[in-house]
Design an enzyme around this catalytic site. Sequence first.
Site, PDB file in Angstrom:
ATOM      1  N   SER A 119       0.835  -1.200   0.000  1.00  0.00           N
ATOM      2  CA  SER A 119       0.000   0.000   0.000  1.00  0.00           C
ATOM      3  C   SER A 119       0.878   1.261   0.000  1.00  0.00           C
ATOM      4  CB  SER A 119      -0.964  -0.044   1.194  1.00  0.00           C
ATOM      5  OG  SER A 119      -1.985   0.918   1.052  1.00  0.00           O
ATOM      6  N   ASP A 174      -9.927  -5.050  -4.128  1.00  0.00           N
ATOM      7  CA  ASP A 174      -9.363  -4.020  -3.241  1.00  0.00           C
ATOM      8  C   ASP A 174     -10.308  -2.830  -3.171  1.00  0.00           C
ATOM      9  OD1 ASP A 174      -7.777  -2.053  -1.955  1.00  0.00           O
ATOM     10  OD2 ASP A 174      -5.949  -2.942  -2.742  1.00  0.00           O
ATOM     11  N   HIS A 208      -7.982  -5.449   0.310  1.00  0.00           N
ATOM     12  CA  HIS A 208      -6.733  -4.719   0.565  1.00  0.00           C
ATOM     13  C   HIS A 208      -5.925  -5.463   1.630  1.00  0.00           C
ATOM     14  CE1 HIS A 208      -4.228  -1.216   0.024  1.00  0.00           C
ATOM     15  NE2 HIS A 208      -4.187  -0.993   1.327  1.00  0.00           N
TER      16      HIS A 208
END
Length: 232
Positions: A119, A174, A208
């Site tokens: 991320s 995600d 995610h």
Amino acid sequence: MCGNNMSTPLPAIVPAVRKATAAVIFLHGLGDTGHGWAEEFAGIRTPHVKYIFPHAPTMPVSLNMRMSMPSWFDIYSLSPDAEEDEAGIKSASKNIKALIDQEVKNGIPSHRIILGGFSQGGALSLYTALTSQQKLAGVVALSCWLPLRKSFPEAAANSANKDMHVLQCHGEADNLVPFMFGVQTAEKMKSLINPSNITFKSYRGLPHSVRPEELIDVKQFIEKQLPDISDE
């Protein structure tokens, strides 16, 4: 940061089983620390590789109502055209380059170092590698994007990593960093470095986060880019 700043703890380390001839520096995501990733990588470790997991400094984050949390730089919004914390990104990148320099001083050449992250950490790893004069073995970029993308290709003019290998992974479900961001980032990367060296892997149903099959892909990438040279 990375041990130079008294407010930021020293990185978590998964040491090599034997003499380290290579290293992986992996950057966690927003609000996280390096400890969880150290545990994940301990399960996929390669004997001659040292794994380093720095902790981001704690700062107010605009995206989360200015609440203080571990963050490599400020994030104003997850919108594709959002303003970005250019000064913060460049400062964080400088700190990561200093960490790479430290490993070189410790005896591991930069071309035997993989930079990676998840991320926000993955975003910083891509930016750092593309703007670095340190030749790296590659980048592992999980569920992320390329920050300050409009500054490229000019920002990469002096990069030593035009031919580096990149493994980019992204979950198709995600809900924080949309899958399309990953696809667009991979396309942008192909215009900046040797496109045949970019591998983009998608994972159906993955939000995610990471899953075991993705970590196996990461392990295989690391072993391919950082072969064991102890017997040579």
